[in-house]
Write a protein that holds these residues in place. Structure first.
Motif, mmCIF file in Angstrom:
data_model
loop_
_atom_site.group_PDB
_atom_site.id
_atom_site.type_symbol
_atom_site.label_atom_id
_atom_site.label_comp_id
_atom_site.label_asym_id
_atom_site.label_seq_id
_atom_site.Cartn_x
_atom_site.Cartn_y
_atom_site.Cartn_z
ATOM 1 N N ASP A 1 98.506 -10.343 -67.570
ATOM 2 C CA ASP A 1 99.521 -10.537 -68.620
ATOM 3 C C ASP A 1 99.100 -9.864 -69.927
ATOM 4 O OD1 ASP A 1 101.373 -11.874 -67.120
ATOM 5 O OD2 ASP A 1 100.729 -13.870 -67.709
ATOM 6 N N ILE B 1 95.131 -4.119 -78.176
ATOM 7 C CA ILE B 1 96.027 -3.002 -77.854
ATOM 8 C C ILE B 1 95.638 -1.788 -78.692
ATOM 9 C CG2 ILE B 1 98.441 -2.226 -77.766
ATOM 10 C CD1 ILE B 1 99.261 -5.186 -77.718
ATOM 11 N N THR C 1 102.577 -18.166 -77.693
ATOM 12 C CA THR C 1 102.730 -17.775 -76.282
ATOM 13 C C THR C 1 102.540 -19.013 -75.425
ATOM 14 O OG1 THR C 1 101.999 -16.180 -74.597
ATOM 15 C CG2 THR C 1 100.296 -17.101 -76.009
ATOM 16 N N GLY C 2 103.176 -19.036 -74.262
ATOM 17 C CA GLY C 2 103.103 -20.253 -73.466
ATOM 18 C C GLY C 2 103.398 -20.028 -72.005
ATOM 19 N N GLN D 1 114.078 -20.016 -67.136
ATOM 20 C CA GLN D 1 114.425 -19.238 -68.330
ATOM 21 C C GLN D 1 115.230 -20.080 -69.316
ATOM 22 O OE1 GLN D 1 116.062 -15.391 -67.560
ATOM 23 N NE2 GLN D 1 114.088 -14.618 -66.870
ATOM 24 N N GLN E 1 109.951 -11.555 -75.613
ATOM 25 C CA GLN E 1 110.338 -10.524 -74.647
ATOM 26 C C GLN E 1 109.183 -10.045 -73.788
ATOM 27 O OE1 GLN E 1 112.401 -7.566 -76.980
ATOM 28 N NE2 GLN E 1 114.318 -8.650 -76.672
ATOM 29 N N GLU E 2 107.978 -10.344 -74.163
ATOM 30 C CA GLU E 2 106.820 -9.941 -73.364
ATOM 31 C C GLU E 2 106.071 -11.202 -72.937
ATOM 32 O OE1 GLU E 2 106.525 -6.683 -72.687
ATOM 33 O OE2 GLU E 2 108.242 -6.286 -73.958
ATOM 34 N N ASP E 3 105.148 -11.042 -71.988
ATOM 35 C CA ASP E 3 104.351 -12.175 -71.536
ATOM 36 C C ASP E 3 103.131 -12.376 -72.432
ATOM 37 O OD1 ASP E 3 106.012 -12.804 -69.480
ATOM 38 O OD2 ASP E 3 104.914 -11.667 -67.971
ATOM 39 N N GLN E 4 103.129 -11.782 -73.568
ATOM 40 C CA GLN E 4 101.972 -11.880 -74.452
ATOM 41 C C GLN E 4 102.445 -11.870 -75.907
ATOM 42 O OE1 GLN E 4 100.654 -7.331 -75.140
ATOM 43 N NE2 GLN E 4 100.032 -8.149 -73.164
ATOM 44 N N ALA E 5 101.730 -12.563 -76.747
ATOM 45 C CA ALA E 5 101.961 -12.448 -78.185
ATOM 46 C C ALA E 5 101.119 -11.295 -78.700
ATOM 47 C CB ALA E 5 101.561 -13.740 -78.878
ATOM 48 N N ARG E 6 101.650 -10.582 -79.703
ATOM 49 C CA ARG E 6 100.896 -9.468 -80.281
ATOM 50 C C ARG E 6 100.691 -9.753 -81.759
ATOM 51 N NH1 ARG E 6 104.337 -4.839 -76.976
ATOM 52 N NH2 ARG E 6 103.458 -5.416 -74.966
ATOM 53 N N LEU F 1 95.967 -7.673 -81.561
ATOM 54 C CA LEU F 1 95.415 -8.600 -80.593
ATOM 55 C C LEU F 1 96.544 -9.010 -79.646
ATOM 56 C CD1 LEU F 1 93.170 -11.509 -81.727
ATOM 57 C CD2 LEU F 1 95.133 -12.005 -80.305
ATOM 58 N N ALA F 2 96.280 -8.994 -78.341
ATOM 59 C CA ALA F 2 97.223 -9.518 -77.354
ATOM 60 C C ALA F 2 96.698 -10.858 -76.872
ATOM 61 C CB ALA F 2 97.358 -8.553 -76.172
ATOM 62 N N PHE F 3 97.584 -11.843 -76.799
ATOM 63 C CA PHE F 3 97.172 -13.230 -76.533
ATOM 64 C C PHE F 3 98.162 -13.803 -75.527
ATOM 65 C CE2 PHE F 3 96.871 -17.652 -78.791
ATOM 66 C CZ PHE F 3 95.864 -18.067 -77.940
ATOM 67 N N SER F 4 97.653 -14.359 -74.434
ATOM 68 C CA SER F 4 98.539 -14.885 -73.399
ATOM 69 C C SER F 4 97.877 -16.045 -72.673
ATOM 70 C CB SER F 4 98.896 -13.771 -72.404
ATOM 71 O OG SER F 4 99.933 -14.186 -71.551
ATOM 72 N N THR F 5 98.673 -16.871 -72.033
ATOM 73 C CA THR F 5 98.124 -18.007 -71.290
ATOM 74 C C THR F 5 98.923 -18.261 -70.025
ATOM 75 O OG1 THR F 5 97.347 -20.297 -71.488
ATOM 76 C CG2 THR F 5 99.533 -19.838 -72.381
ATOM 77 N N ALA G 1 116.123 -7.634 -72.426
ATOM 78 C CA ALA G 1 115.411 -7.189 -73.632
ATOM 79 C C ALA G 1 115.940 -5.851 -74.151
ATOM 80 C CB ALA G 1 113.913 -7.072 -73.335
ATOM 81 N N ARG H 1 105.214 -4.552 -66.682
ATOM 82 C CA ARG H 1 105.162 -5.996 -66.453
ATOM 83 C C ARG H 1 104.530 -6.222 -65.092
ATOM 84 N NH1 ARG H 1 108.651 -9.519 -69.296
ATOM 85 N NH2 ARG H 1 108.826 -7.778 -70.717
#
Lengths: 336, 336
Positions: free
Chosen positions: A83, A153, B129-130, B16, B35-40, A53-57, A237, A220
Motif C-alpha cells: 500500500d 515518495i 489513513t485507515g 465503500q 483516493q489512495e490507500d495511503q496518506a501523503r 511521507l507515505a503512511f498506510s495501515t 477518482a 494500485r
C-alpha cells in the motif's frame, strides 16, 4: 504444549519476557524501540529519499493463518508495504500490533513472527515499534495483526488515480485472483489442487524497476475486491470510465476452474501481489515490457483502457460489452 | 436496529459506503487518504517542527467499550498520542484500523467513531489513513481498534530512560490507578461509586508546557502495569535503581478503597492520563510547580528518586523498605 496466556498481554513480567525473547529477538534492528514506547527515526533518513511521507495501515484477520504461498505474518508485512509502494514510495518502517487469543499455540505465534521478520528483512523494511494484547479465549479468533507503515515518495513522482485520462491504458502485473481462489479452495474445501498458490509478495522491487517509465498515472495493488474494485476506484477518482477486455485477463487455469465451479468472477477475487497500473497510451508497451522483464511481472498484460464515458465495463469473448458493477460484497470474509 | 455486516468489510459497495458515510465524514481533514490507500504528508511539515520522527502503535481491546471518563475511541486516540508525546514529540497524524464483529450495533460504532474524531480534533491530530475489517460473529468481541501515530521531536530534545542518573527525582503528574480502578469496579461489579472516573486524557498539552524545564531526563505515561512497570523500565534502561515513597503517592480515596477491598496495589494499576517523569534533583521543584499549574497536573507529586543500587523499592509508612517486584501479570485483562 506451550500456549499464549492472558498474563503475556498484561504489562507485567510475562509480557516483558514475551516481547524480549520473541519480538525483539526476531525483529532486531538499530531503530527498534527497545527502551521507549516509540521508535525515533532521524528525519534526514527520510529527506534523503524524497519529499513526502507515505503512511498506510491494514489489519490482517485472515482465516486460516497459513495457506499455500504464505501466512498471516508474510501478508501483514507485504500488504501494508505494498500500500505504501504503490504511491511510488519505498517502504521503510513498520509498526506491528498483535491481538492474541488466550490459548493460541505458542508455536503458531513463533512461526508467524519468524515469517514477518524474514519477509521484512528480505525487503529492507524494519519493524521498529509494536504492541501486544491478549484477550480471553473466545474474544478473538487466534491471532490478528495490524501493521502501519512509513515510506518516502521521491520528489517529482506524482502517481494518483485522479490523474488518469481517457486514452490511458490499464495493465495488470500478472494473473488475477490467485490469493482469493487459494483461500476459497482451502476454506470451502473444494479439493482443487495444482496451481492454487497465493500470490502474496512484496511489490516494492517491481515498482522500483518501473519508477523511471514515463507516463505512469496511477498504481494500485488489487487486494480485497480485486481488479474490479480498483477499476471502480480509478473511475471514481478520475471522473472517467474504465473498459476492460475479458480476453486479455491473465488467469491461471486452476483459478478459472474455481470461478467456473462456483459461478464467480476472478475480477472480484483478492490478489496479494498484483498491480493495476494506469499509463499514457504511448508508454503502455514500454511498461508492459518492463513488467515482463521482472520475475514478479512475467504474466503482465494490457487489460483495458480509460474512456470518457463513466462507468466500468467488460467486453466479453463475443464482443458484447456489459456493465461491471461493484458487488455489494466479496465472496469471502477474512480473505486478508 | 442496524448492525455491522460481513459485507461492510469485504471490499465491495457496502464497505465503500461505510467508509464514506461514517469514517470519511467523521475524520475529514485535508490529508485524509480518500483516493489512495495511503496518506501523503509533505516532509516540510515535519522538518519545520523537529529533526526526528516519533512512531508508535497500540491496539485497543478494552472491555467494556465505554466507561466513566471515556470510551475505546477516546482511548485509541489518547493512548497512542501519549506514547508519542512522552518522547517530547508533538503527535500529529494517526492511522486507524478497525476490527469489527459481525452484528455489532451500528450505533455503537458510530458513537466510537464520533468520540475518536472529537478527541483527535480537540488535540490537533489528524486521522489520515485507515482500514476496516469485519469478522464473523464470535471471531472477535465487538470492536478492536489499532492506531499508529506519527509526531516530530524538536531538535535538541533528548528524553530517554537511559539518561536517568542516581540522585534524579521521580514525579507523577497526578493520582494513580484511576483508570484501572474504574475498569475493575465496572467489570467486577464492585458497586463502588463516587470518584471512580478514568483519567483517560491527551497529555500532549501538559507535556508541551514542560518542554523548557531543564533537567528532564525521561518521561513515560504509566498505562498497563502502572507506575511500577515504568519504574522497572526506568531501572532496566538506566542501570540504576528506583526508590519510591509510599506516603508520597497521590491516590484518590475511592481508588484506595478498591485497593484495600481487593488487596491490590495501585502502583500496578493502569493509568491513561498520568506521566512519570525523571528529572535532575535541582529542577524537581520547578517541574512540580509547572505540573501543578496545569489542569492535567494539579495533583502532581514527587514520589521517589533514582539511586545507584539496582532494583525497585518502596518505603512504607513506617519507614520499612521492601522490594517492589514487577508482578507476573496485571490484575485485569482487557484494561486498554
Amino acid at each position: 504444549m506451550s500456549t499464549v496466556t492472558l498474563a503475556q498481554g498484561s504489562g507485567g513480567r510475562a509480557m516483558q519476557k514475551l516481547i524480549a525473547t520473541l519480538f525483539m529477538a526476531a525483529f532486531d534492528n538499530p531503530l527498534l524501540a527497545t527502551q521507549e514506547d516509540q521508535a525515533r527515526i532521524p528525519l534526514h533518513l527520510l529527506s534523503e529519499v524524497g519529499d513526502r511521507l507515505a503512511f498506510s495501515t491494514d489489519s490482517y484477520v485472515i482465516d486460516p493463518l497459513s495457506f499455500p504461498g504464505g501466512d498471516i505474518g508474510k501478508l501483514a508485512v507485504c500488504g501494508t508495504a505494498n500500500d505504501i509502494a504503490v504511491g511510488g514510495a519505498t517502504p521503510r518502517w513498520l509498526s506491528c500490533g498483535f491481538i492474541l487469543e488466550e490459548g493460541l499455540e505458542m508455536a503458531t505465534l513463533e512461526s508467524v513472527v519468524r515469517s514477518m521478520a524474514a519477509t521484512a528483512r528480505e525487503a529492507g523494511i524494519a519493524i521498529v515499534t509494536g504492541d501486544t494484547k491478549v484477550v480471553p479465549r473466545g474474544a478473538a479468533d487466534k491471532l490478528f495483526i495490524n501493521t502501519a507503515g512509513i515510506g518516502v515518495i521521491p520528489e517529482g513522482l506524482e502517481w494518483g488515480a485522479a490523474r488518469l485520462q481517457p486514452g490511458d491504458r490499464l495493465l495488470v502485473s500478472g494473473t488475477l485472483g490467485d490469493h482469493g481462489a487459494t483461500i476459497l479452495n482451502l476454506r470451502e474445501q473444494l479439493g482443487l489442487e495444482g496451481e492454487l498458490i497465493s500470490d502474496c509478495a512484496l511489490l516494492a522491487p517491481l515498482i522500483a524497476a518501473l519508477r523511471d517509465v514515463p507516463g505512469i498515472r496511477a498504481m494500485r495493488d488489487a487486494t480485497r475486491g480485486g481488479v474490479n474494485a480498483v477499476a471502480h476506484e480509478f473511475a471514481a477518482a478520475s471522473g472517467c470510465g474504465i473498459e476492460l477486455e475479458e480476453q486479455a485477463l491473465p488467469l491461471k487455469p486452476a483459478v478459472r476452474g474455481v470461478c467456473e465451479l462456483l459461478g464467480l468472477d476472478a475480477l472480484n477475487f483478492a490478489n496479494e501481489g498484483k498491480l493495476v497500473i494506469g499509463v499514457a497510451a504511448e508508454w503502455a508497451q514500454t511498461l508492459l515490457e518492463r513488467l515482463r522483464a521482472h520475475p514478479l511481472g512475467r504474466d503482465a498484460a494490457i487489460i483495458g483502457e480509460v474512456v470518457a464515458q463513466r462507468g466500468v465495463r467488460l467486453s466479453g469473448f463475443y464482443g458484447v460489452q456489459r456493465t461491471l458493477d461493484l458487488p455489494h460484497s466479496e465472496p469471502l470474509p477474512r480473505i486478508c
